[in-house]
Design a protein around this motif. Structure first.
Motif, mmCIF file in Angstrom:
data_model
loop_
_atom_site.group_PDB
_atom_site.id
_atom_site.type_symbol
_atom_site.label_atom_id
_atom_site.label_comp_id
_atom_site.label_asym_id
_atom_site.label_seq_id
_atom_site.Cartn_x
_atom_site.Cartn_y
_atom_site.Cartn_z
ATOM 1 N N VAL A 40 40.480 -30.328 -73.413
ATOM 2 C CA VAL A 40 40.037 -31.544 -72.729
ATOM 3 C C VAL A 40 39.483 -31.130 -71.370
ATOM 4 O O VAL A 40 40.122 -30.363 -70.638
ATOM 5 C CB VAL A 40 41.186 -32.545 -72.546
ATOM 6 C CG1 VAL A 40 40.728 -33.739 -71.702
ATOM 7 C CG2 VAL A 40 41.724 -33.017 -73.893
ATOM 8 N N LYS A 41 38.276 -31.620 -71.053
ATOM 9 C CA LYS A 41 37.691 -31.367 -69.737
ATOM 10 C C LYS A 41 37.194 -32.686 -69.173
ATOM 11 O O LYS A 41 36.350 -33.351 -69.787
ATOM 12 C CB LYS A 41 36.540 -30.366 -69.810
ATOM 13 C CG LYS A 41 35.885 -30.084 -68.461
ATOM 14 C CD LYS A 41 36.855 -29.459 -67.466
ATOM 15 C CE LYS A 41 36.193 -29.174 -66.131
ATOM 16 N NZ LYS A 41 37.137 -28.622 -65.137
ATOM 17 N N GLY A 69 34.194 -39.519 -63.665
ATOM 18 C CA GLY A 69 33.348 -40.483 -64.361
ATOM 19 C C GLY A 69 32.998 -40.130 -65.786
ATOM 20 O O GLY A 69 32.363 -40.922 -66.480
ATOM 21 N N THR A 70 33.412 -38.955 -66.271
ATOM 22 C CA THR A 70 33.051 -38.609 -67.648
ATOM 23 C C THR A 70 34.080 -37.650 -68.248
ATOM 24 O O THR A 70 34.689 -36.834 -67.544
ATOM 25 C CB THR A 70 31.645 -37.964 -67.711
ATOM 26 O OG1 THR A 70 31.300 -37.722 -69.074
ATOM 27 C CG2 THR A 70 31.605 -36.646 -66.959
ATOM 28 N N ARG A 71 34.262 -37.764 -69.560
ATOM 29 C CA ARG A 71 35.160 -36.889 -70.314
ATOM 30 C C ARG A 71 34.287 -35.970 -71.159
ATOM 31 O O ARG A 71 33.798 -36.359 -72.222
ATOM 32 C CB ARG A 71 36.090 -37.753 -71.182
ATOM 33 C CG ARG A 71 37.307 -37.036 -71.745
ATOM 34 C CD ARG A 71 38.141 -38.030 -72.548
ATOM 35 N NE ARG A 71 39.351 -37.435 -73.088
ATOM 36 C CZ ARG A 71 40.543 -37.463 -72.496
ATOM 37 N NH1 ARG A 71 40.669 -38.068 -71.325
ATOM 38 N NH2 ARG A 71 41.595 -36.909 -73.063
ATOM 39 N N ALA A 94 26.467 -33.097 -75.244
ATOM 40 C CA ALA A 94 27.538 -33.128 -76.245
ATOM 41 C C ALA A 94 28.758 -32.344 -75.813
ATOM 42 O O ALA A 94 29.840 -32.525 -76.359
ATOM 43 C CB ALA A 94 27.023 -32.591 -77.589
ATOM 44 N N GLY A 95 28.594 -31.445 -74.825
ATOM 45 C CA GLY A 95 29.725 -30.669 -74.337
ATOM 46 C C GLY A 95 29.636 -29.182 -74.618
ATOM 47 O O GLY A 95 30.562 -28.428 -74.288
ATOM 48 N N LYS A 96 28.513 -28.724 -75.188
ATOM 49 C CA LYS A 96 28.377 -27.309 -75.552
ATOM 50 C C LYS A 96 28.484 -26.396 -74.334
ATOM 51 O O LYS A 96 29.272 -25.447 -74.320
ATOM 52 C CB LYS A 96 27.026 -27.062 -76.253
ATOM 53 C CG LYS A 96 26.745 -27.948 -77.444
ATOM 54 C CD LYS A 96 25.437 -27.581 -78.100
ATOM 55 C CE LYS A 96 24.244 -27.641 -77.161
ATOM 56 N NZ LYS A 96 23.984 -28.994 -76.631
ATOM 57 N N GLU A 116 34.543 -22.676 -65.568
ATOM 58 C CA GLU A 116 35.285 -23.932 -65.457
ATOM 59 C C GLU A 116 36.681 -23.725 -66.036
ATOM 60 O O GLU A 116 36.898 -22.856 -66.885
ATOM 61 C CB GLU A 116 34.584 -25.060 -66.216
ATOM 62 C CG GLU A 116 33.186 -25.401 -65.722
ATOM 63 C CD GLU A 116 33.203 -26.309 -64.510
ATOM 64 O OE1 GLU A 116 34.308 -26.622 -64.027
ATOM 65 O OE2 GLU A 116 32.116 -26.688 -64.056
ATOM 66 N N THR A 117 37.641 -24.538 -65.584
ATOM 67 C CA THR A 117 38.986 -24.500 -66.154
ATOM 68 C C THR A 117 39.241 -25.798 -66.919
ATOM 69 O O THR A 117 38.704 -26.856 -66.578
ATOM 70 C CB THR A 117 40.050 -24.344 -65.054
ATOM 71 O OG1 THR A 117 39.904 -25.407 -64.099
ATOM 72 C CG2 THR A 117 39.902 -23.004 -64.357
ATOM 73 N N LEU A 118 40.074 -25.712 -67.954
ATOM 74 C CA LEU A 118 40.386 -26.876 -68.772
ATOM 75 C C LEU A 118 41.289 -27.851 -68.015
ATOM 76 O O LEU A 118 42.165 -27.440 -67.254
ATOM 77 C CB LEU A 118 41.079 -26.452 -70.062
ATOM 78 C CG LEU A 118 40.207 -25.793 -71.134
ATOM 79 C CD1 LEU A 118 41.085 -25.284 -72.273
ATOM 80 C CD2 LEU A 118 39.156 -26.766 -71.661
ATOM 81 N N THR A 119 41.061 -29.133 -68.257
ATOM 82 C CA THR A 119 41.979 -30.160 -67.762
ATOM 83 C C THR A 119 43.249 -30.151 -68.597
ATOM 84 O O THR A 119 44.368 -30.242 -68.080
ATOM 85 C CB THR A 119 41.324 -31.546 -67.821
ATOM 86 O OG1 THR A 119 40.063 -31.514 -67.130
ATOM 87 C CG2 THR A 119 42.219 -32.597 -67.184
#
Length: 511
Positions: free
Chosen positions: A15-16, A20-22, A45-47, A58-61
Protein backbone atom coordinates in the motif's frame (compact mmCIF):
# COMPACT_ATOMS: atom_id res chain seq x y z
CA UNK A 1 8.45 -23.03 -16.20
CA UNK A 2 8.32 -21.48 -12.73
CA UNK A 3 10.90 -23.97 -11.39
CA UNK A 4 13.37 -22.61 -13.93
CA UNK A 5 12.69 -19.08 -12.75
CA UNK A 6 12.93 -18.84 -8.95
CA UNK A 7 11.46 -15.77 -7.24
CA UNK A 8 14.24 -13.33 -6.35
CA UNK A 9 12.09 -10.53 -4.93
CA UNK A 10 8.47 -10.29 -3.79
CA UNK A 11 6.22 -7.41 -2.83
CA UNK A 12 3.42 -8.43 -0.47
CA UNK A 13 0.26 -6.47 0.44
CA UNK A 14 1.82 -3.24 -0.82
CA UNK A 15 0.00 0.00 0.00
CA UNK A 16 1.36 3.43 -0.95
CA UNK A 17 -0.55 6.57 0.03
CA UNK A 18 0.29 10.06 -1.19
CA UNK A 19 -1.62 13.16 -0.06
CA UNK A 20 -4.99 12.91 -1.78
CA UNK A 21 -4.40 9.61 -3.57
CA UNK A 22 -3.87 5.90 -2.90
CA UNK A 23 -1.30 4.87 -5.52
CA UNK A 24 -1.03 1.17 -4.54
CA UNK A 25 -3.83 -0.90 -3.04
CA UNK A 26 -2.79 -4.25 -1.55
CA UNK A 27 -0.51 -5.21 -4.47
CA UNK A 28 1.41 -8.51 -4.64
CA UNK A 29 4.21 -8.72 -7.19
CA UNK A 30 6.94 -11.31 -7.87
CA UNK A 31 10.17 -10.87 -9.80
CA UNK A 32 11.40 -14.16 -11.24
CA UNK A 33 15.08 -14.57 -11.97
CA UNK A 34 16.34 -15.40 -15.45
CA UNK A 35 13.05 -14.11 -16.88
CA UNK A 36 11.42 -10.96 -18.24
CA UNK A 37 8.67 -9.91 -15.84
CA UNK A 38 6.31 -7.61 -17.74
CA UNK A 39 4.41 -4.94 -15.81
CA UNK A 40 1.66 -3.12 -17.69
CA UNK A 41 -1.14 -0.65 -16.97
CA UNK A 42 -2.51 2.72 -17.97
CA UNK A 43 -0.76 5.91 -16.91
CA UNK A 44 -1.51 6.47 -13.23
CA UNK A 45 -2.10 2.75 -12.62
CA UNK A 46 0.77 2.60 -10.12
CA UNK A 47 3.53 0.97 -12.18
CA UNK A 48 6.19 3.62 -11.63
CA UNK A 49 5.28 3.89 -7.94
CA UNK A 50 5.75 0.15 -7.49
CA UNK A 51 9.13 0.30 -9.25
CA UNK A 52 10.26 3.27 -7.13
CA UNK A 53 9.48 1.20 -4.02
CA UNK A 54 11.59 -1.69 -5.32
CA UNK A 55 14.41 0.72 -6.28
CA UNK A 56 14.42 2.31 -2.81
CA UNK A 57 13.27 5.71 -4.06
CA UNK A 58 9.95 5.44 -2.19
CA UNK A 59 8.98 3.53 0.95
CA UNK A 60 5.75 1.57 1.42
CA UNK A 61 2.97 2.90 3.62
CA UNK A 62 2.01 -0.72 4.34
CA UNK A 63 3.33 -4.11 3.18
CA UNK A 64 6.75 -5.69 2.87
CA UNK A 65 9.57 -6.48 0.48
CA UNK A 66 11.03 -10.01 0.52
CA UNK A 67 14.44 -10.66 -1.08
CA UNK A 68 15.46 -14.31 -1.50
CA UNK A 69 12.96 -15.30 1.17
CA UNK A 70 14.08 -12.71 3.74
CA UNK A 71 11.92 -9.65 4.66
CA UNK A 72 13.89 -6.53 3.76
CA UNK A 73 13.45 -2.79 4.09
CA UNK A 74 14.88 -0.40 1.50
CA UNK A 75 15.29 2.91 3.30
CA UNK A 76 16.94 4.54 0.28
CA UNK A 77 18.29 3.83 -3.17
CA UNK A 78 21.68 2.77 -1.79
CA UNK A 79 20.01 -0.09 0.12
CA UNK A 80 18.40 -1.28 -3.11
CA UNK A 81 21.68 -1.01 -5.05
CA UNK A 82 23.42 -3.11 -2.39
CA UNK A 83 20.69 -5.71 -2.89
CA UNK A 84 21.58 -5.80 -6.59
CA UNK A 85 18.73 -3.71 -7.99
CA UNK A 86 19.22 -1.33 -10.92
CA UNK A 87 16.60 0.83 -12.59
CA UNK A 88 16.21 2.81 -15.81
CA UNK A 89 13.53 5.41 -15.11
CA UNK A 90 10.97 6.51 -17.70
CA UNK A 91 12.10 10.11 -17.24
CA UNK A 92 15.84 10.43 -17.80
CA UNK A 93 17.96 11.25 -14.74
CA UNK A 94 21.14 12.52 -16.35
CA UNK A 95 23.43 15.55 -16.18
CA UNK A 96 23.78 17.28 -19.56
CA UNK A 97 26.93 19.20 -18.59
CA UNK A 98 28.84 16.07 -17.55
CA UNK A 99 30.46 13.62 -19.95
CA UNK A 100 28.82 10.36 -21.01
CA UNK A 101 31.28 8.37 -18.86
CA UNK A 102 30.70 10.61 -15.83
CA UNK A 103 26.93 10.05 -16.18
CA UNK A 104 27.33 6.29 -16.47
CA UNK A 105 29.35 6.08 -13.23
CA UNK A 106 27.86 9.01 -11.30
CA UNK A 107 28.05 8.21 -7.57
CA UNK A 108 30.01 4.99 -8.24
CA UNK A 109 33.20 6.33 -9.77
CA UNK A 110 36.20 3.95 -9.86
CA UNK A 111 39.03 5.33 -7.73
CA UNK A 112 42.73 4.93 -7.15
CA UNK A 113 43.36 3.96 -3.51
CA UNK A 114 39.84 5.11 -2.68
CA UNK A 115 40.79 8.76 -3.11
CA UNK A 116 41.29 9.88 -6.71
CA UNK A 117 38.80 9.14 -9.48
CA UNK A 118 40.34 6.82 -12.07
CA UNK A 119 39.08 8.66 -15.17
CA UNK A 120 40.90 6.32 -17.56
CA UNK A 121 39.25 3.22 -16.08
CA UNK A 122 35.90 5.03 -16.05
CA UNK A 123 36.23 5.93 -19.72
CA UNK A 124 37.35 2.46 -20.82
CA UNK A 125 34.60 0.70 -18.85
CA UNK A 126 32.04 3.10 -20.35
CA UNK A 127 33.38 2.39 -23.83
CA UNK A 128 33.00 -1.37 -23.25
CA UNK A 129 29.37 -0.98 -22.15
CA UNK A 130 28.54 1.27 -25.11
CA UNK A 131 30.13 -1.24 -27.52
CA UNK A 132 27.97 -3.93 -25.91
CA UNK A 133 24.99 -1.71 -26.75
CA UNK A 134 26.38 -1.31 -30.29
CA UNK A 135 26.72 2.45 -29.92
CA UNK A 136 29.47 4.61 -31.39
CA UNK A 137 29.32 7.23 -28.68
CA UNK A 138 32.47 8.90 -27.38
CA UNK A 139 32.48 8.44 -23.58
CA UNK A 140 34.23 11.79 -23.15
CA UNK A 141 31.69 13.91 -25.03
CA UNK A 142 29.16 16.04 -23.10
CA UNK A 143 25.90 14.19 -22.62
CA UNK A 144 23.92 17.30 -23.63
CA UNK A 145 25.31 16.98 -27.17
CA UNK A 146 23.47 13.67 -27.69
CA UNK A 147 19.98 13.36 -29.10
CA UNK A 148 17.22 12.01 -26.85
CA UNK A 149 17.43 8.41 -28.08
CA UNK A 150 21.17 8.30 -27.42
CA UNK A 151 20.65 9.76 -23.95
CA UNK A 152 18.23 6.93 -23.23
CA UNK A 153 20.92 4.45 -24.31
CA UNK A 154 23.28 6.13 -21.80
CA UNK A 155 20.64 5.69 -19.07
CA UNK A 156 20.53 1.97 -19.92
CA UNK A 157 24.34 1.82 -19.91
CA UNK A 158 24.29 3.44 -16.46
CA UNK A 159 22.12 0.57 -15.15
CA UNK A 160 24.26 -2.10 -16.86
CA UNK A 161 27.38 -0.65 -15.19
CA UNK A 162 25.96 -1.70 -11.81
CA UNK A 163 26.00 -5.42 -12.76
CA UNK A 164 22.54 -5.61 -11.20
CA UNK A 165 20.93 -8.99 -10.47
CA UNK A 166 17.50 -7.36 -10.86
CA UNK A 167 17.13 -4.76 -13.62
CA UNK A 168 14.02 -2.57 -13.93
CA UNK A 169 13.39 -1.02 -17.36
CA UNK A 170 10.63 1.62 -17.26
CA UNK A 171 9.66 2.52 -20.85
CA UNK A 172 13.20 1.86 -22.14
CA UNK A 173 12.28 2.05 -25.84
CA UNK A 174 10.13 5.21 -25.79
CA UNK A 175 12.82 7.32 -27.52
CA UNK A 176 14.72 4.57 -29.36
CA UNK A 177 14.80 3.87 -33.08
CA UNK A 178 13.80 0.40 -34.35
CA UNK A 179 17.49 -0.51 -34.76
CA UNK A 180 18.26 0.56 -31.17
CA UNK A 181 15.26 -1.42 -29.91
CA UNK A 182 16.63 -4.60 -31.52
CA UNK A 183 20.00 -4.01 -29.84
CA UNK A 184 18.28 -3.58 -26.46
CA UNK A 185 16.33 -6.80 -26.96
CA UNK A 186 19.57 -8.68 -27.67
CA UNK A 187 21.08 -7.31 -24.45
CA UNK A 188 17.94 -8.33 -22.52
CA UNK A 189 18.20 -11.88 -23.93
CA UNK A 190 21.86 -11.99 -22.85
CA UNK A 191 21.04 -10.80 -19.32
CA UNK A 192 18.16 -13.25 -19.01
CA UNK A 193 20.48 -16.11 -19.98
CA UNK A 194 22.84 -14.96 -17.20
CA UNK A 195 20.03 -15.31 -14.63
CA UNK A 196 19.21 -11.62 -14.23
CA UNK A 197 15.62 -10.89 -13.25
CA UNK A 198 14.25 -8.18 -15.57
CA UNK A 199 11.16 -6.05 -14.96
CA UNK A 200 9.99 -4.57 -18.27
CA UNK A 201 7.42 -1.77 -18.43
CA UNK A 202 6.14 -0.54 -21.79
CA UNK A 203 3.00 0.78 -23.47
CA UNK A 204 4.00 -0.95 -26.70
CA UNK A 205 1.98 -4.11 -26.22
CA UNK A 206 3.59 -5.97 -29.14
CA UNK A 207 6.96 -5.61 -27.39
CA UNK A 208 5.58 -7.16 -24.20
CA UNK A 209 4.27 -10.22 -25.98
CA UNK A 210 7.50 -10.61 -27.89
CA UNK A 211 9.96 -10.60 -24.99
CA UNK A 212 7.92 -11.30 -21.82
CA UNK A 213 7.91 -14.50 -19.76
CA UNK A 214 5.43 -13.37 -17.07
CA UNK A 215 2.90 -10.54 -16.99
CA UNK A 216 1.28 -8.51 -14.21
CA UNK A 217 -1.40 -5.92 -14.95
CA UNK A 218 -2.25 -2.95 -12.74
CA UNK A 219 -5.37 -0.78 -12.93
CA UNK A 220 -5.93 2.17 -10.58
CA UNK A 221 -3.34 0.83 -8.13
CA UNK A 222 -4.78 -2.70 -8.01
CA UNK A 223 -3.70 -5.95 -9.65
CA UNK A 224 -6.16 -7.15 -12.29
CA UNK A 225 -4.15 -10.02 -13.74
CA UNK A 226 -0.92 -11.98 -13.27
CA UNK A 227 0.14 -15.07 -15.20
CA UNK A 228 2.69 -16.66 -17.48
CA UNK A 229 2.93 -14.89 -20.85
CA UNK A 230 2.13 -18.15 -22.63
CA UNK A 231 -1.17 -17.71 -24.47
CA UNK A 232 -1.45 -13.99 -23.68
CA UNK A 233 -2.56 -11.75 -26.56
CA UNK A 234 -3.21 -8.03 -26.95
CA UNK A 235 -7.00 -8.25 -26.36
CA UNK A 236 -6.35 -9.99 -23.00
CA UNK A 237 -3.89 -7.26 -21.96
CA UNK A 238 -6.25 -4.45 -23.01
CA UNK A 239 -9.18 -6.05 -21.18
CA UNK A 240 -7.11 -6.34 -18.00
CA UNK A 241 -5.77 -2.78 -18.35
CA UNK A 242 -8.90 -0.82 -19.07
CA UNK A 243 -11.71 -3.27 -18.36
CA UNK A 244 -12.97 -3.32 -21.93
CA UNK A 245 -12.04 -3.57 -25.57
CA UNK A 246 -9.51 -1.24 -27.14
CA UNK A 247 -10.99 2.07 -28.21
CA UNK A 248 -11.00 3.32 -31.78
CA UNK A 249 -7.84 5.41 -31.73
CA UNK A 250 -8.39 7.10 -35.05
CA UNK A 251 -12.14 7.44 -35.54
CA UNK A 252 -12.57 10.21 -38.08
CA UNK A 253 -14.99 13.09 -37.67
CA UNK A 254 -16.47 13.94 -41.03
CA UNK A 255 -15.64 17.51 -41.99
CA UNK A 256 -14.38 19.55 -44.90
CA UNK A 257 -10.70 20.40 -45.15
CA UNK A 258 -10.38 24.15 -45.63
CA UNK A 259 -7.88 26.49 -47.19
CA UNK A 260 -4.21 26.71 -46.42
CA UNK A 261 -3.46 27.94 -42.88
CA UNK A 262 0.28 27.38 -42.77
CA UNK A 263 3.15 27.25 -45.23
CA UNK A 264 6.89 26.88 -44.77
CA UNK A 265 9.34 27.52 -47.60
CA UNK A 266 12.98 26.52 -47.74
CA UNK A 267 13.47 25.76 -44.06
CA UNK A 268 17.18 25.11 -43.54
CA UNK A 269 19.11 24.44 -40.33
CA UNK A 270 22.84 23.83 -40.52
CA UNK A 271 24.63 21.30 -38.32
CA UNK A 272 27.68 22.19 -36.30
CA UNK A 273 30.61 20.80 -38.29
CA UNK A 274 28.84 20.73 -41.64
CA UNK A 275 25.70 19.38 -43.27
CA UNK A 276 22.06 20.10 -42.49
CA UNK A 277 19.67 18.96 -39.78
CA UNK A 278 16.86 20.40 -41.93
CA UNK A 279 17.72 20.56 -45.61
CA UNK A 280 15.60 23.08 -47.59
CA UNK A 281 12.22 21.71 -46.50
CA UNK A 282 8.94 23.21 -47.76
CA UNK A 283 5.45 22.12 -46.69
CA UNK A 284 1.90 23.36 -46.25
CA UNK A 285 -1.01 22.51 -43.97
CA UNK A 286 -4.71 23.23 -44.47
CA UNK A 287 -7.45 24.09 -42.00
CA UNK A 288 -8.93 20.92 -40.58
CA UNK A 289 -6.12 18.73 -41.91
CA UNK A 290 -3.90 16.37 -39.93
CA UNK A 291 -0.51 16.34 -41.61
CA UNK A 292 1.81 13.59 -40.42
CA UNK A 293 5.59 13.85 -40.65
CA UNK A 294 7.04 10.35 -40.51
CA UNK A 295 10.71 9.48 -40.21
CA UNK A 296 13.26 7.48 -38.29
CA UNK A 297 15.41 8.84 -35.47
CA UNK A 298 17.70 11.57 -36.79
CA UNK A 299 15.52 12.30 -39.82
CA UNK A 300 15.16 15.97 -38.83
CA UNK A 301 11.51 15.88 -37.71
CA UNK A 302 12.12 17.45 -34.31
CA UNK A 303 14.50 20.07 -35.70
CA UNK A 304 11.90 21.07 -38.31
CA UNK A 305 9.27 21.54 -35.58
CA UNK A 306 11.72 23.64 -33.57
CA UNK A 307 12.46 25.83 -36.59
CA UNK A 308 8.75 26.46 -37.15
CA UNK A 309 8.16 27.54 -33.53
CA UNK A 310 11.23 29.81 -33.62
CA UNK A 311 13.63 27.90 -31.40
CA UNK A 312 16.47 28.30 -33.92
CA UNK A 313 16.63 31.98 -34.92
CA UNK A 314 19.69 31.20 -37.04
CA UNK A 315 17.65 28.91 -39.32
CA UNK A 316 16.74 30.06 -42.82
CA UNK A 317 13.29 29.92 -44.41
CA UNK A 318 9.96 31.69 -44.65
CA UNK A 319 6.76 30.96 -42.75
CA UNK A 320 3.18 32.01 -43.46
CA UNK A 321 0.03 31.75 -41.32
CA UNK A 322 -3.18 32.30 -43.30
CA UNK A 323 -1.11 33.93 -46.02
CA UNK A 324 0.62 36.43 -43.71
CA UNK A 325 4.40 36.11 -43.61
CA UNK A 326 5.90 35.90 -40.13
CA UNK A 327 8.66 38.51 -39.94
CA UNK A 328 9.93 37.85 -36.41
CA UNK A 329 11.73 34.77 -35.15
CA UNK A 330 10.84 34.81 -31.44
CA UNK A 331 8.81 31.96 -29.96
CA UNK A 332 6.43 34.47 -28.35
CA UNK A 333 5.72 36.00 -31.76
CA UNK A 334 5.01 32.60 -33.29
CA UNK A 335 2.57 31.80 -30.45
CA UNK A 336 0.91 35.21 -30.92
CA UNK A 337 0.38 34.39 -34.60
CA UNK A 338 -1.36 31.11 -33.78
CA UNK A 339 1.39 28.48 -33.75
CA UNK A 340 1.79 26.19 -30.72
CA UNK A 341 4.20 23.29 -30.14
CA UNK A 342 3.97 20.25 -27.89
CA UNK A 343 7.65 19.17 -27.75
CA UNK A 344 8.97 15.62 -27.75
CA UNK A 345 10.68 15.88 -24.36
CA UNK A 346 7.94 17.05 -22.00
CA UNK A 347 10.20 16.95 -18.94
CA UNK A 348 12.87 19.28 -20.32
CA UNK A 349 11.05 21.40 -22.91
CA UNK A 350 7.34 21.13 -22.16
CA UNK A 351 6.80 21.55 -18.43
CA UNK A 352 8.33 23.08 -15.29
CA UNK A 353 8.35 20.16 -12.90
CA UNK A 354 8.32 22.10 -9.61
CA UNK A 355 5.34 24.28 -10.61
CA UNK A 356 1.70 23.38 -10.04
CA UNK A 357 -0.39 21.65 -12.69
CA UNK A 358 -2.54 24.80 -12.95
CA UNK A 359 0.50 27.00 -13.47
CA UNK A 360 1.91 24.74 -16.17
CA UNK A 361 -1.39 24.66 -18.06
CA UNK A 362 -1.71 28.44 -18.19
CA UNK A 363 1.97 29.29 -18.63
CA UNK A 364 1.70 30.22 -22.32
CA UNK A 365 -1.64 32.04 -22.03
CA UNK A 366 -1.30 34.20 -18.90
CA UNK A 367 -2.35 37.30 -20.83
CA UNK A 368 -5.88 35.84 -20.97
CA UNK A 369 -6.14 36.14 -17.19
CA UNK A 370 -4.29 39.42 -16.74
CA UNK A 371 -5.60 42.99 -16.59
CA UNK A 372 -2.81 45.55 -16.58
CA UNK A 373 -0.63 44.11 -13.77
CA UNK A 374 -3.24 41.97 -12.04
CA UNK A 375 -3.52 38.19 -12.58
CA UNK A 376 -6.96 36.77 -11.80
CA UNK A 377 -6.18 33.51 -10.02
CA UNK A 378 -9.86 32.54 -9.92
CA UNK A 379 -10.24 32.84 -13.71
CA UNK A 380 -6.96 31.03 -14.22
CA UNK A 381 -8.01 28.17 -11.91
CA UNK A 382 -11.41 27.87 -13.61
CA UNK A 383 -9.83 27.67 -17.06
CA UNK A 384 -7.26 25.10 -15.88
CA UNK A 385 -10.07 22.98 -14.41
CA UNK A 386 -11.87 23.03 -17.77
CA UNK A 387 -8.83 21.61 -19.56
CA UNK A 388 -8.17 19.05 -16.82
CA UNK A 389 -11.71 17.78 -17.38
CA UNK A 390 -11.56 18.04 -21.16
CA UNK A 391 -8.31 16.06 -21.44
CA UNK A 392 -9.24 13.68 -18.60
CA UNK A 393 -6.06 14.44 -16.66
CA UNK A 394 -5.94 12.36 -13.48
CA UNK A 395 -5.10 14.80 -10.68
CA UNK A 396 -5.72 14.85 -6.93
CA UNK A 397 -5.45 18.66 -7.02
CA UNK A 398 -4.55 21.19 -9.69
CA UNK A 399 -2.24 22.78 -7.11
CA UNK A 400 -0.01 19.71 -6.86
CA UNK A 401 3.33 19.94 -8.70
CA UNK A 402 3.18 18.55 -12.22
CA UNK A 403 6.02 16.17 -11.25
CA UNK A 404 3.49 14.27 -9.10
CA UNK A 405 1.68 13.08 -12.25
CA UNK A 406 2.43 9.97 -14.28
CA UNK A 407 4.22 10.43 -17.60
CA UNK A 408 1.03 10.18 -19.64
CA UNK A 409 -0.81 12.72 -17.55
CA UNK A 410 2.15 15.08 -17.80
CA UNK A 411 1.91 14.75 -21.59
CA UNK A 412 -1.76 15.74 -21.41
CA UNK A 413 -0.80 18.83 -19.39
CA UNK A 414 1.73 19.77 -22.10
CA UNK A 415 -0.99 19.40 -24.76
CA UNK A 416 -3.46 21.42 -22.67
CA UNK A 417 -0.89 24.19 -22.27
CA UNK A 418 -0.58 24.43 -26.07
CA UNK A 419 -4.34 24.33 -26.64
CA UNK A 420 -4.87 27.19 -24.17
CA UNK A 421 -3.14 29.53 -26.62
CA UNK A 422 -6.01 28.90 -29.12
CA UNK A 423 -3.69 27.83 -31.93
CA UNK A 424 -4.43 28.05 -35.64
CA UNK A 425 -1.64 25.55 -36.26
CA UNK A 426 -0.83 22.90 -33.64
CA UNK A 427 2.54 21.14 -33.80
CA UNK A 428 2.85 17.81 -31.97
CA UNK A 429 6.25 16.12 -31.76
CA UNK A 430 5.82 12.41 -30.88
CA UNK A 431 2.48 13.04 -29.10
CA UNK A 432 2.12 9.45 -27.89
CA UNK A 433 5.64 8.90 -26.53
CA UNK A 434 5.30 7.12 -23.18
CA UNK A 435 1.49 7.07 -23.38
CA UNK A 436 -0.69 4.03 -22.64
CA UNK A 437 -3.51 2.77 -24.87
CA UNK A 438 -6.23 4.61 -22.97
CA UNK A 439 -4.36 7.93 -22.96
CA UNK A 440 -3.53 7.49 -26.66
CA UNK A 441 -7.22 7.12 -27.43
CA UNK A 442 -8.02 10.35 -25.61
CA UNK A 443 -5.21 12.30 -27.28
CA UNK A 444 -6.13 11.00 -30.73
CA UNK A 445 -9.76 11.91 -30.05
CA UNK A 446 -8.70 15.45 -29.14
CA UNK A 447 -6.63 15.69 -32.33
CA UNK A 448 -9.62 14.65 -34.45
CA UNK A 449 -11.92 17.09 -32.65
CA UNK A 450 -9.47 19.95 -33.12
CA UNK A 451 -9.07 19.22 -36.82
CA UNK A 452 -12.87 19.17 -37.17
CA UNK A 453 -12.89 22.65 -35.59
CA UNK A 454 -10.61 23.88 -38.38
CA UNK A 455 -7.21 23.76 -36.66
CA UNK A 456 -4.34 22.66 -38.87
CA UNK A 457 -2.42 19.89 -37.09
CA UNK A 458 1.13 18.88 -37.95
CA UNK A 459 2.46 15.95 -35.95
CA UNK A 460 5.80 14.16 -36.12
CA UNK A 461 6.06 10.46 -35.33
CA UNK A 462 8.44 7.53 -35.66
CA UNK A 463 5.58 5.01 -35.39
CA UNK A 464 4.35 3.98 -38.83
CA UNK A 465 0.99 2.71 -37.53
CA UNK A 466 0.30 6.08 -35.92
CA UNK A 467 1.24 7.96 -39.08
CA UNK A 468 -0.96 5.77 -41.29
CA UNK A 469 -3.97 5.77 -38.94
CA UNK A 470 -4.13 9.48 -38.11
CA UNK A 471 -2.81 11.38 -41.11
CA UNK A 472 -4.86 12.91 -43.89
CA UNK A 473 -1.53 13.38 -45.66
CA UNK A 474 1.96 12.07 -44.81
CA UNK A 475 5.30 13.74 -45.44
CA UNK A 476 8.29 11.44 -45.04
CA UNK A 477 11.69 12.77 -43.95
CA UNK A 478 15.16 11.23 -44.06
CA UNK A 479 18.53 12.92 -43.54
CA UNK A 480 16.82 16.27 -43.05
CA UNK A 481 15.01 16.17 -46.40
CA UNK A 482 11.51 15.35 -47.59
CA UNK A 483 11.73 12.03 -49.42
CA UNK A 484 8.04 11.43 -50.13
CA UNK A 485 4.52 12.82 -49.83
CA UNK A 486 1.63 10.38 -49.54
CA UNK A 487 -2.14 10.40 -49.31
CA UNK A 488 -4.51 8.23 -47.28
CA UNK A 489 -4.39 5.37 -49.78
CA UNK A 490 -0.62 4.98 -49.60
CA UNK A 491 0.84 1.58 -48.81
CA UNK A 492 2.87 1.06 -45.63
CA UNK A 493 5.77 -0.40 -47.63
CA UNK A 494 6.08 2.73 -49.77
CA UNK A 495 6.05 5.04 -46.75
CA UNK A 496 8.63 2.95 -44.87
CA UNK A 497 10.86 2.74 -47.96
CA UNK A 498 10.84 6.52 -48.29
CA UNK A 499 12.02 6.87 -44.69
CA UNK A 500 15.20 4.86 -45.27
CA UNK A 501 18.22 7.18 -45.37
CA UNK A 502 19.45 7.74 -48.90
CA UNK A 503 16.16 6.70 -50.51
CA UNK A 504 15.00 9.52 -52.77
CA UNK A 505 12.72 7.66 -55.17
CA UNK A 506 9.57 7.21 -53.12
CA UNK A 507 6.44 7.39 -55.19
CA UNK A 508 4.52 10.63 -54.70
CA UNK A 509 0.89 9.65 -54.36
CA UNK A 510 -0.51 13.02 -53.32
CA UNK A 511 1.28 15.82 -55.11
Amino acid sequence: MTALHPIGLSIRNAVKIYPGTRALKDVNFDIRMGAVNVLVGENGAGKSTLMKVIAGVETLTEGEIIVDGTPTQFRNKEDAVRAGIGIVFQELNLFPDLSVAENIFIGREPTRLGVQIDTRAQTERSREILVRLEQRIDPDMPLGALRLGQQQIVEIAKALAQDARILILDEPTSALSSVEVEVLFRVIAELRAQGVGIVYISHRLEELIRIGDYITVLRDGEMTGTRSMQGVDIPWIVEAMIGGDAKDFAAEITHQVGDEVFRAEGVTLAKTGGGYSVDHVSLRANAGEILGIYGLMGAGRTELMECIIGRHPEALGRYYVKGEELRHTSIADRIAHGIALVPEDRKVDGLIQMMAIRENLTLSSLKDFTRIFHLSLSREAKRAAEFISRLKIKVASAENPVSSLSGGNQQKVAIGKALMTRPIVLLLDEPSRGIDVGAKAEIYRVMRELSAQGIGIIFATSEIEEAMALSDRIIVMADGRITGTFGKTAGVADVVAAASPGTLTAKDTAA
